[in-house]
Design a protein around this motif. Structure first.
Motif, PDB file in Angstrom:
ATOM      1  N   GLY A   1       0.822 -21.728  -0.780  1.00  0.00           N
ATOM      2  CA  GLY A   1       2.233 -21.918  -0.508  1.00  0.00           C
ATOM      3  C   GLY A   1       3.121 -21.747  -1.715  1.00  0.00           C
ATOM      4  N   HIS A   2       2.667 -20.966  -2.700  1.00  0.00           N
ATOM      5  CA  HIS A   2       3.428 -20.758  -3.925  1.00  0.00           C
ATOM      6  C   HIS A   2       4.168 -19.417  -3.882  1.00  0.00           C
ATOM      7  CE1 HIS A   2       0.300 -23.478  -6.112  1.00  0.00           C
ATOM      8  NE2 HIS A   2       1.174 -24.177  -5.405  1.00  0.00           N
ATOM      9  N   GLY A   3       5.382 -19.380  -4.410  1.00  0.00           N
ATOM     10  CA  GLY A   3       6.107 -18.124  -4.551  1.00  0.00           C
ATOM     11  C   GLY A   3       6.828 -17.684  -3.295  1.00  0.00           C
ATOM     12  N   ASP A   4       7.487 -16.561  -3.406  1.00  0.00           N
ATOM     13  CA  ASP A   4       8.244 -15.959  -2.308  1.00  0.00           C
ATOM     14  C   ASP A   4       7.270 -15.226  -1.392  1.00  0.00           C
ATOM     15  OD1 ASP A   4       9.723 -14.146  -0.706  1.00  0.00           O
ATOM     16  OD2 ASP A   4      11.337 -14.056  -2.172  1.00  0.00           O
ATOM     17  N   ARG A   5       7.072 -15.757  -0.192  1.00  0.00           N
ATOM     18  CA  ARG A   5       6.061 -15.206   0.707  1.00  0.00           C
ATOM     19  C   ARG A   5       6.353 -13.764   1.084  1.00  0.00           C
ATOM     20  NH1 ARG A   5       6.581 -17.794   5.414  1.00  0.00           N
ATOM     21  NH2 ARG A   5       4.572 -17.112   6.241  1.00  0.00           N
ATOM     22  N   ALA A   6       7.612 -13.431   1.285  1.00  0.00           N
ATOM     23  CA  ALA A   6       7.952 -12.057   1.657  1.00  0.00           C
ATOM     24  C   ALA A   6       7.664 -11.096   0.507  1.00  0.00           C
ATOM     25  CB  ALA A   6       9.422 -11.975   2.061  1.00  0.00           C
ATOM     26  N   ALA A   7       8.017 -11.496  -0.713  1.00  0.00           N
ATOM     27  CA  ALA A   7       7.770 -10.634  -1.872  1.00  0.00           C
ATOM     28  C   ALA A   7       6.274 -10.463  -2.111  1.00  0.00           C
ATOM     29  CB  ALA A   7       8.435 -11.225  -3.111  1.00  0.00           C
ATOM     30  N   ILE A   8       5.515 -11.548  -1.948  1.00  0.00           N
ATOM     31  CA  ILE A   8       4.066 -11.466  -2.123  1.00  0.00           C
ATOM     32  C   ILE A   8       3.462 -10.555  -1.060  1.00  0.00           C
ATOM     33  CG2 ILE A   8       1.916 -12.782  -2.008  1.00  0.00           C
ATOM     34  CD1 ILE A   8       3.491 -15.170  -3.188  1.00  0.00           C
ATOM     35  N   ALA A   9       3.941 -10.664   0.171  1.00  0.00           N
ATOM     36  CA  ALA A   9       3.437  -9.807   1.250  1.00  0.00           C
ATOM     37  C   ALA A   9       3.685  -8.342   0.940  1.00  0.00           C
ATOM     38  CB  ALA A   9       4.101 -10.194   2.570  1.00  0.00           C
ATOM     39  N   ARG A  10       4.859  -8.030   0.403  1.00  0.00           N
ATOM     40  CA  ARG A  10       5.154  -6.631   0.060  1.00  0.00           C
ATOM     41  C   ARG A  10       4.250  -6.140  -1.064  1.00  0.00           C
ATOM     42  NH1 ARG A  10      10.440  -8.501   1.319  1.00  0.00           N
ATOM     43  NH2 ARG A  10      10.879  -9.055  -0.851  1.00  0.00           N
ATOM     44  N   GLU A  11       3.932  -7.015  -2.016  1.00  0.00           N
ATOM     45  CA  GLU A  11       3.002  -6.632  -3.078  1.00  0.00           C
ATOM     46  C   GLU A  11       1.626  -6.334  -2.503  1.00  0.00           C
ATOM     47  OE1 GLU A  11       2.666  -8.770  -6.729  1.00  0.00           O
ATOM     48  OE2 GLU A  11       4.701  -9.559  -6.580  1.00  0.00           O
ATOM     49  N   ILE A  12       1.144  -7.209  -1.633  1.00  0.00           N
ATOM     50  CA  ILE A  12      -0.172  -6.986  -1.030  1.00  0.00           C
ATOM     51  C   ILE A  12      -0.189  -5.664  -0.274  1.00  0.00           C
ATOM     52  CG2 ILE A  12      -1.799  -7.832   0.711  1.00  0.00           C
ATOM     53  CD1 ILE A  12      -0.970 -10.685  -0.062  1.00  0.00           C
ATOM     54  N   THR A  13       0.864  -5.380   0.469  1.00  0.00           N
ATOM     55  CA  THR A  13       0.946  -4.127   1.220  1.00  0.00           C
ATOM     56  C   THR A  13       0.879  -2.934   0.281  1.00  0.00           C
ATOM     57  OG1 THR A  13       2.255  -5.195   2.960  1.00  0.00           O
ATOM     58  CG2 THR A  13       2.380  -2.792   2.821  1.00  0.00           C
ATOM     59  N   GLU A  14       1.576  -3.009  -0.847  1.00  0.00           N
ATOM     60  CA  GLU A  14       1.561  -1.920  -1.821  1.00  0.00           C
ATOM     61  C   GLU A  14       0.165  -1.762  -2.427  1.00  0.00           C
ATOM     62  OE1 GLU A  14       3.086   1.289  -3.365  1.00  0.00           O
ATOM     63  OE2 GLU A  14       4.536  -0.095  -2.493  1.00  0.00           O
ATOM     64  N   TYR A  15      -0.514  -2.860  -2.704  1.00  0.00           N
ATOM     65  CA  TYR A  15      -1.863  -2.778  -3.265  1.00  0.00           C
ATOM     66  C   TYR A  15      -2.852  -2.219  -2.249  1.00  0.00           C
ATOM     67  CZ  TYR A  15      -0.407  -5.554  -7.332  1.00  0.00           C
ATOM     68  OH  TYR A  15       0.204  -5.997  -8.480  1.00  0.00           O
ATOM     69  N   VAL A  16      -2.685  -2.566  -0.973  1.00  0.00           N
ATOM     70  CA  VAL A  16      -3.564  -1.993   0.059  1.00  0.00           C
ATOM     71  C   VAL A  16      -3.373  -0.480   0.106  1.00  0.00           C
ATOM     72  CG1 VAL A  16      -4.035  -1.885   2.546  1.00  0.00           C
ATOM     73  CG2 VAL A  16      -3.700  -4.103   1.433  1.00  0.00           C
ATOM     74  N   ARG A  17      -2.135  -0.026   0.017  1.00  0.00           N
ATOM     75  CA  ARG A  17      -1.881   1.412   0.020  1.00  0.00           C
ATOM     76  C   ARG A  17      -2.515   2.069  -1.209  1.00  0.00           C
ATOM     77  NH1 ARG A  17       0.869   4.697   3.013  1.00  0.00           N
ATOM     78  NH2 ARG A  17       1.748   6.646   2.251  1.00  0.00           N
ATOM     79  N   ALA A  18      -2.449   1.402  -2.342  1.00  0.00           N
ATOM     80  CA  ALA A  18      -3.054   1.945  -3.553  1.00  0.00           C
ATOM     81  C   ALA A  18      -4.568   2.060  -3.394  1.00  0.00           C
ATOM     82  CB  ALA A  18      -2.707   1.074  -4.755  1.00  0.00           C
ATOM     83  N   TYR A  19      -5.172   1.101  -2.705  1.00  0.00           N
ATOM     84  CA  TYR A  19      -6.608   1.195  -2.468  1.00  0.00           C
ATOM     85  C   TYR A  19      -6.935   2.386  -1.566  1.00  0.00           C
ATOM     86  CZ  TYR A  19     -11.307   0.047  -0.831  1.00  0.00           C
ATOM     87  OH  TYR A  19     -12.633   0.099  -0.504  1.00  0.00           O
ATOM     88  N   SER A  20      -6.094   2.624  -0.554  1.00  0.00           N
ATOM     89  CA  SER A  20      -6.281   3.816   0.288  1.00  0.00           C
ATOM     90  C   SER A  20      -6.218   5.079  -0.559  1.00  0.00           C
ATOM     91  CB  SER A  20      -5.209   3.865   1.380  1.00  0.00           C
ATOM     92  OG  SER A  20      -5.355   2.798   2.299  1.00  0.00           O
ATOM     93  N   ALA A  21      -5.260   5.109  -1.486  1.00  0.00           N
ATOM     94  CA  ALA A  21      -5.125   6.265  -2.372  1.00  0.00           C
ATOM     95  C   ALA A  21      -6.371   6.454  -3.223  1.00  0.00           C
ATOM     96  CB  ALA A  21      -3.888   6.105  -3.253  1.00  0.00           C
ATOM     97  N   MET A  22      -6.947   5.356  -3.692  1.00  0.00           N
ATOM     98  CA  MET A  22      -8.152   5.460  -4.517  1.00  0.00           C
ATOM     99  C   MET A  22      -9.351   5.933  -3.701  1.00  0.00           C
ATOM    100  SD  MET A  22      -7.644   5.072  -7.672  1.00  0.00           S
ATOM    101  CE  MET A  22      -6.161   6.038  -7.316  1.00  0.00           C
ATOM    102  N   MET A  23      -9.400   5.593  -2.430  1.00  0.00           N
ATOM    103  CA  MET A  23     -10.487   6.125  -1.599  1.00  0.00           C
ATOM    104  C   MET A  23     -10.357   7.633  -1.450  1.00  0.00           C
ATOM    105  SD  MET A  23     -11.374   3.332   1.365  1.00  0.00           S
ATOM    106  CE  MET A  23      -9.700   2.936   1.883  1.00  0.00           C
ATOM    107  N   LEU A  24      -9.128   8.119  -1.286  1.00  0.00           N
ATOM    108  CA  LEU A  24      -8.923   9.566  -1.233  1.00  0.00           C
ATOM    109  C   LEU A  24      -9.286  10.219  -2.556  1.00  0.00           C
ATOM    110  CD1 LEU A  24      -5.497   9.636   0.662  1.00  0.00           C
ATOM    111  CD2 LEU A  24      -7.709  10.410   1.565  1.00  0.00           C
TER     112      LEU A  24
END
Length: 313
Positions: free
Chosen positions: A108-131
């Motif tokens: 429950g720490h930090g801005d949940r919306a901002a953290i969610a957007r970071e996680i989404t960006e990191y998931v996309r980066a992982y997809s890029a690394m698989m490619l």
């Protein structure tokens, strides 16, 4: 054994210009990570020198200054081996970054919306690394990369990755973390894309690879001896030792710069490489093709996000 000077260089910040990863273009460096569960982003900040180093990297990229000679046909095996190891290194750090953000959400720490957007960006980066890691030709993958895993262990598996356990539930997509409703759909889409790309890369490189991967995902091993994670780390040149957040992120920056230079010189699919056979349907969707076309930008964005560097205006 790696010398003290070599170890220091591998943990240092990259220079703004020129290839400085390994001893020559498409060489390798070991990755040093703390053991899973050990804290490494204690204060949650990267440090001014990391931010400045990333800003210089973004500026060089924007100016078209991240240049190195493209790989020739005889160098393709070295290039794809570099991509296989270095792309996995970036993935391991991405998993650690995601895990840290998931812990923040759970606490429950930090801005949940901002953290969610970071996680989404990191998931996309992982997809890029698989490619990126899966950009090898089928011939080089099956003649060089796959046999190298078999030589380490006859049942070598990506499920042995020690850092993946903390994010396995997220990437399986069975339950989203407690993100705000307004961020859930974007995260779910990126997770679904990562799953499709994973299957597509497996199908591209290995006969029946899609089926084998799906079977492994649906039937994970009931127990995982600790030695398996050590074998996995050994294969991927990963050292386990106390490492600060600064040291881990400096290593991420070094790799993001090298990958950006590779892509600028060779593209994701080098013209001198011989790609045969049909492209799996998972790799032909508009979402996957967009991820491919943005791969270099994604690599630079993940470096900026991890180091707290604002985008260039």
């Amino acid at each position: 054994m790696m010398s003290r000077n070599s170890a220091t260089a591998a943990l240092s910040l990259p220079t703004a210009l020129g290839w400085d990863f390994g001893d020559y273009p498409y060489a390798l460096e070991p990755l040093t990570l703390p053991h899973p569960g050990e804290p490494w982003l204690a204060d949650g900040t990267a440090g001014e020198d990391l931010t400045e180093s990333c800003r210089e990297l973004l500026t060089a990229a924007a100016d078209g200054a991240l240049v190195t000679p493209p790989a020739t046909a005889p160098e393709l095996e070295r290039l794809f081996w570099f991509r296989w190891i270095t792309g996995h290194h970036i993935s391991f750090v991405i998993w650690r970054l995601i895990a840290a953000r998931l812990e923040q959400l759970a606490a429950g720490h930090g801005d949940r919306a901002a953290i969610a957007r970071e996680i989404t960006e990191y998931v996309r980066a992982y997809s890029a690394m698989m490619l990126y890691t899966g950009s090898s030709t089928r011939e080089i993958y099956n003649d060089t990369i796959r046999p190298s895993m078999y030589r380490m262990h006859s049942t070598f598996s990506g499920t042995w990755a020690a850092d993946y356990a903390a994010v396995r539930g997220l990437f399986r997509g069975r339950r989203l973390p407690p993100v705000p409703d307004g961020e859930a759909d974007a995260l779910a889409r990126e997770i679904a894309l990562s799953q499709r790309i994973h299957l597509g890369v497996a199908a591209k490189l290995v006969v029946d690879g899609r089926s084998l991967l799906q079977h492994l995902v649906d039937n994970p091993p009931e127990r995982q001896p600790r030695v398996w994670t050590s074998v996995f780390d050994c294969y991927f040149l990963t050292l386990r030792a106390p490492a600060s957040g600064h040291e881990v992120l400096a290593q991420l920056l070094r790799r993001c710069k090298a990958v950006a230079m590779d892509l600028a010189a060779n593209g994701l699919y080098p013209r001198v490489a011989d790609y045969t056979g049909p492209t799996p349907e998972e790799l032909c969707t508009p979402e996957t093709l967009t991820c491919e076309s943005e791969l270099s930008d994604i690599v630079l964005r993940v470096a900026a996000l991890a180091t707290g560097c604002p985008p260039l205006h």
